[in-house]
Design a protein around this motif. Structure first.
Motif, PDB file in Angstrom:
ATOM      1  N   GLN B  22       1.332  -1.331  -0.093  1.00 43.48           N
ATOM      2  CA  GLN B  22      -0.657  -0.424  -0.159  1.00 43.48           C
ATOM      3  C   GLN B  22       0.885   1.764  -0.323  1.00 43.48           C
ATOM      4  O   GLN B  22       2.004   1.337   0.749  1.00 43.48           O
ATOM      5  N   CYS B  23       0.684   2.114  -0.878  1.00 36.42           N
ATOM      6  CA  CYS B  23       0.812   3.640  -0.704  1.00 36.42           C
ATOM      7  C   CYS B  23      -0.092   4.421  -1.315  1.00 36.42           C
ATOM      8  O   CYS B  23      -1.132   3.995  -1.572  1.00 36.42           O
ATOM      9  N   ALA B  24       0.388   5.613   0.072  1.00 40.62           N
ATOM     10  CA  ALA B  24      -0.635   7.077   0.269  1.00 40.62           C
ATOM     11  C   ALA B  24      -0.261   8.012   0.653  1.00 40.62           C
ATOM     12  O   ALA B  24       0.812   8.271   1.209  1.00 40.62           O
ATOM     13  N   GLN B  25      -0.726   9.083  -0.477  1.00 40.09           N
ATOM     14  CA  GLN B  25       0.241  10.429  -0.332  1.00 40.09           C
ATOM     15  C   GLN B  25      -0.764  11.170   0.427  1.00 40.09           C
ATOM     16  O   GLN B  25      -2.534  11.395  -0.507  1.00 40.09           O
ATOM     17  N   ASP B  26      -0.273  12.160   1.263  1.00 39.72           N
ATOM     18  CA  ASP B  26      -1.694  13.000   1.219  1.00 39.72           C
ATOM     19  C   ASP B  26      -1.292  14.910   0.987  1.00 39.72           C
ATOM     20  O   ASP B  26      -1.440  15.923   1.418  1.00 39.72           O
ATOM     21  N   MET B  27      -0.696  14.907   0.361  1.00 35.35           N
ATOM     22  CA  MET B  27       0.172  16.282  -0.940  1.00 35.35           C
ATOM     23  C   MET B  27      -0.684  16.866  -1.863  1.00 35.35           C
ATOM     24  O   MET B  27      -0.456  17.508  -2.819  1.00 35.35           O
ATOM     25  N   ASN B  28      -1.669  15.924  -2.472  1.00 35.55           N
ATOM     26  CA  ASN B  28      -2.229  16.018  -3.471  1.00 35.55           C
ATOM     27  C   ASN B  28      -2.052  15.781  -4.725  1.00 35.55           C
ATOM     28  O   ASN B  28      -1.710  16.710  -5.543  1.00 35.55           O
ATOM     29  N   HIS B  29      -0.809  15.364  -4.714  1.00 30.29           N
ATOM     30  CA  HIS B  29       0.054  15.220  -5.663  1.00 30.29           C
ATOM     31  C   HIS B  29      -0.398  14.350  -6.924  1.00 30.29           C
ATOM     32  O   HIS B  29      -1.341  13.129  -6.898  1.00 30.29           O
TER      33      HIS B  29
END
Lengths: 114, 113
Positions: B22-29
């Motif tokens: 799993q991979c998630a980002q919260d920077m709206n990239h």
């Protein structure tokens, strides 16, 4: 076909002295070069970059030099500190690259001794 | 911001098993990437995505699959794990067109035995 090469797997330097990490590339179609630093059990973190139209970029103790005719770049760290001990990766981005993909070198492990 | 997060941190798989990293980002990239790093080697790009619903192969895509249903998440699927897939896997992201630096997660260390 290794387009970005770091030929020195390791480098040991005394604290306070200069560290010079080298990187060679074979493709003239790169528009940006980047250096990343990686500590054990962590992801790489961005350190400094240089555009292919420049020959030097400086940020504090870190300076990157680009020699386009030799297809060579180097990262200078002055003065070196024990906290700089890490693996350093050189990376390059292709011109007109769809997706901003980076090509990485194999890395050089820097050890700065107190 | 948590930045780029990856789970699990470590995993041991038997040959032939499957799993999802799993991979998630919260920077709206917009752009996201999966790399693998083998000992003494640089990072090799497996797959990347330039936005939700859009994925493409990198240098070493064989044995892997990805999907991107949201901007935040970019899971990597291993089907029929093989010892050659023993590696450290890194997820990364950046803002998109023109951006140079990529922001990396802490990695997942996978062993296939």
């Amino acid at each position: 076909d290794q387009q970005v090469k770091q030929n020195s797997p390791s480098l040991s330097v005394q604290e306070g002295r200069i560290s010079i990490l080298n990187c060679d590339y074979t493709n003239s179609m790169f528009d940006y070069f980047l250096w990343y630093k990686k500590y054990p059990a962590e992801g790489p973190t961005f350190l400094i970059s240089i555009s292919s139209i420049k020959d030097k970029n400086e940020d504090g103790r870190f300076t990157v030099f680009l020699n386009k005719s030799a297809k060579h770049l180097s990262l200078h760290i002055v003065p070196s500190q024990p906290g700089d001990s890490a693996v350093y990766f050189c990376a390059a981005r292709m011109i007109y690259n769809q997706g901003g993909k980076l090509i990485f070198g194999q890395g050089t492990e820097l050890s700065v001794k107190p | 911001n948590a930045g780029v997060t990856q789970t699990p941190k470590f995993r041991i798989l038997k040959i032939g098993q499957s799993m999802t990293l799993q991979c998630a980002q919260d920077m709206n990239h917009n752009y996201m990437y999966w790399y693998r790093q083998d000992p003494g080697m640089g990072l090799k790009l497996i797959y990347y995505s330039v936005g939700a619903g859009i994925t493409d192969k990198g240098e070493v895509p064989n044995g892997y699959n990805v999907s991107r249903s949201t901007t935040e998440d970019f899971p990597l699927r291993l089907e029929l794990a093989a010892p050659s897939q023993t590696s450290v896997y890194f997820c990364a992201s950046n803002t998109g067109t023109g951006a140079r630096e990529q922001y990396f997660g802490p990695g997942t260390r996978l062993t296939v035995t």
